[in-house]
Design an enzyme around this catalytic site. Structure first.
Site, PDB file in Angstrom:
ATOM      1  N   VAL A  23       8.171  21.477 -47.451  1.00  0.00           N
ATOM      2  CA  VAL A  23       9.566  21.398 -47.894  1.00  0.00           C
ATOM      3  C   VAL A  23      10.374  22.390 -47.060  1.00  0.00           C
ATOM      4  CG1 VAL A  23       9.172  22.974 -49.854  1.00  0.00           C
ATOM      5  CG2 VAL A  23      11.137  21.474 -49.876  1.00  0.00           C
ATOM      6  N   PHE A  24      11.515  21.931 -46.583  1.00  0.00           N
ATOM      7  CA  PHE A  24      12.371  22.767 -45.730  1.00  0.00           C
ATOM      8  C   PHE A  24      13.491  23.361 -46.580  1.00  0.00           C
ATOM      9  CE2 PHE A  24      16.140  23.307 -43.028  1.00  0.00           C
ATOM     10  CZ  PHE A  24      15.616  24.108 -42.014  1.00  0.00           C
ATOM     11  N   GLY A  25      13.609  24.683 -46.577  1.00  0.00           N
ATOM     12  CA  GLY A  25      14.676  25.371 -47.305  1.00  0.00           C
ATOM     13  C   GLY A  25      15.707  25.910 -46.341  1.00  0.00           C
ATOM     14  N   TYR A  26      16.983  25.695 -46.658  1.00  0.00           N
ATOM     15  CA  TYR A  26      18.064  26.170 -45.780  1.00  0.00           C
ATOM     16  C   TYR A  26      19.098  26.999 -46.534  1.00  0.00           C
ATOM     17  CZ  TYR A  26      20.290  22.287 -48.104  1.00  0.00           C
ATOM     18  OH  TYR A  26      20.768  21.450 -49.084  1.00  0.00           O
ATOM     19  N   GLY A  27      18.995  27.032 -47.867  1.00  0.00           N
ATOM     20  CA  GLY A  27      19.946  27.782 -48.698  1.00  0.00           C
ATOM     21  C   GLY A  27      19.164  28.788 -49.536  1.00  0.00           C
ATOM     22  N   SER A  28      19.339  28.682 -50.855  1.00  0.00           N
ATOM     23  CA  SER A  28      18.655  29.655 -51.712  1.00  0.00           C
ATOM     24  C   SER A  28      17.133  29.533 -51.622  1.00  0.00           C
ATOM     25  CB  SER A  28      19.104  29.489 -53.164  1.00  0.00           C
ATOM     26  OG  SER A  28      18.648  28.261 -53.689  1.00  0.00           O
ATOM     27  N   GLU A  99      17.063  21.887 -58.204  1.00  0.00           N
ATOM     28  CA  GLU A  99      18.067  21.315 -57.295  1.00  0.00           C
ATOM     29  C   GLU A  99      18.768  20.096 -57.912  1.00  0.00           C
ATOM     30  OE1 GLU A  99      18.731  22.945 -54.490  1.00  0.00           O
ATOM     31  OE2 GLU A  99      17.107  24.351 -54.853  1.00  0.00           O
TER      32      GLU A  99
HETATM   33  C1  SIN Z   1      17.926  24.759 -50.115  1.00  0.00           C
HETATM   34  O1  SIN Z   1      17.957  25.979 -50.249  1.00  0.00           O
HETATM   35  O2  SIN Z   1      17.165  24.251 -49.259  1.00  0.00           O
HETATM   36  C2  SIN Z   1      18.725  23.833 -50.972  1.00  0.00           C
HETATM   37  C3  SIN Z   1      20.044  24.357 -51.390  1.00  0.00           C
HETATM   38  C4  SIN Z   1      19.984  25.564 -52.286  1.00  0.00           C
HETATM   39  O3  SIN Z   1      19.210  25.555 -53.259  1.00  0.00           O
HETATM   40  O4  SIN Z   1      20.705  26.519 -52.035  1.00  0.00           O
END
Ligand code: SIN
Length: 198
Positions: A23-28, A99
């Protein structure tokens, strides 16, 4: 060394690791890791860019006063850096719940920067047609919005500052996020300066 031996030593090629998904995370998901994972490493995806265009009703705001958090928007050729986690399938139940406010699972090619390998994985993206989508706004207005909002997971400002710090550690120069960070900090300084009347 055969595959079995490499797996035992944790050296199997990433796409051959069973019973799990990336799983790729880009935010939190970069900085708030409240789930178990089997592997974690810096990663990139191509064709997406990070934007503070998603409303948050359940974490950094409320339905009456939504916060402003990150989503991804398609942008051909752009590279977005974040963190990839290899997780057991059962972890998706937790992630889907976390999410749930407008984000949907999407399959994507993830470049793992340490292994130098590309794998297929999942990311959560909040598209333009979800009811909480806010879209673009004037940068000053977005910074003020983030300063004003808070929700069950805490201040919206904390989301922005922690994300900016985590991106800096990853060596990601995200102009959009850093610009919002600078604007929010400038507004705090302004508020605290003598003579501001507040
Ligand atoms: C993420 O972090 O990949 C999804 C957006 C978030 O939860 O901030």
């Amino acid at each position: 060394m055969d595959l079995q031996q490499r797996r035992h030593r944790g050296q199997a090629p990433a796409h051959e690791l069973p019973m799990s998904d990336w799983v790729f995370g880009y935010g939190s998901l970069i900085y708030k890791v409240d789930f178990p994972y089997l592997d974690r490493e810096p990663a990139e995806i191509v064709g997406w860019t990070r934007r503070f265009w998603q409303g948050s009703h359940d974490h950094r705001g409320t339905p009456e006063a939504p916060g402003r958090v990150a989503t991804l928007v398609p942008e051909p050729g752009r590279v977005c850096r974040g963190v990839a986690y290899r997780v057991e399938h059962s972890v998706f139940e937790h992630l889907d719940h976390r999410e749930k406010n407008g984000y949907e699972r999407h399959r994507v090619a993830i470049d793992l920067l340490e292994r130098g390998e590309s794998v297929s994985g999942t990311l959560y993206v909040a598209g333009r047609d979800n009811p909480a989508f806010l879209g673009p706004a004037d940068a000053e207005a977005m910074a003020q919005h983030i300063l004003d909002a808070r929700g069950p997971s805490g201040d919206n400002l904390e989301y922005l500052l922690r994300l900016a710090g985590a991106l800096r550690e990853l060596g990601e120069n995200d102009e959009h996020v850093f610009d919002l960070e600078q604007r929010a900090k400038a507004r705090i300084r302004q508020r605290c300066s003598p003579g501001s009347g507040r």
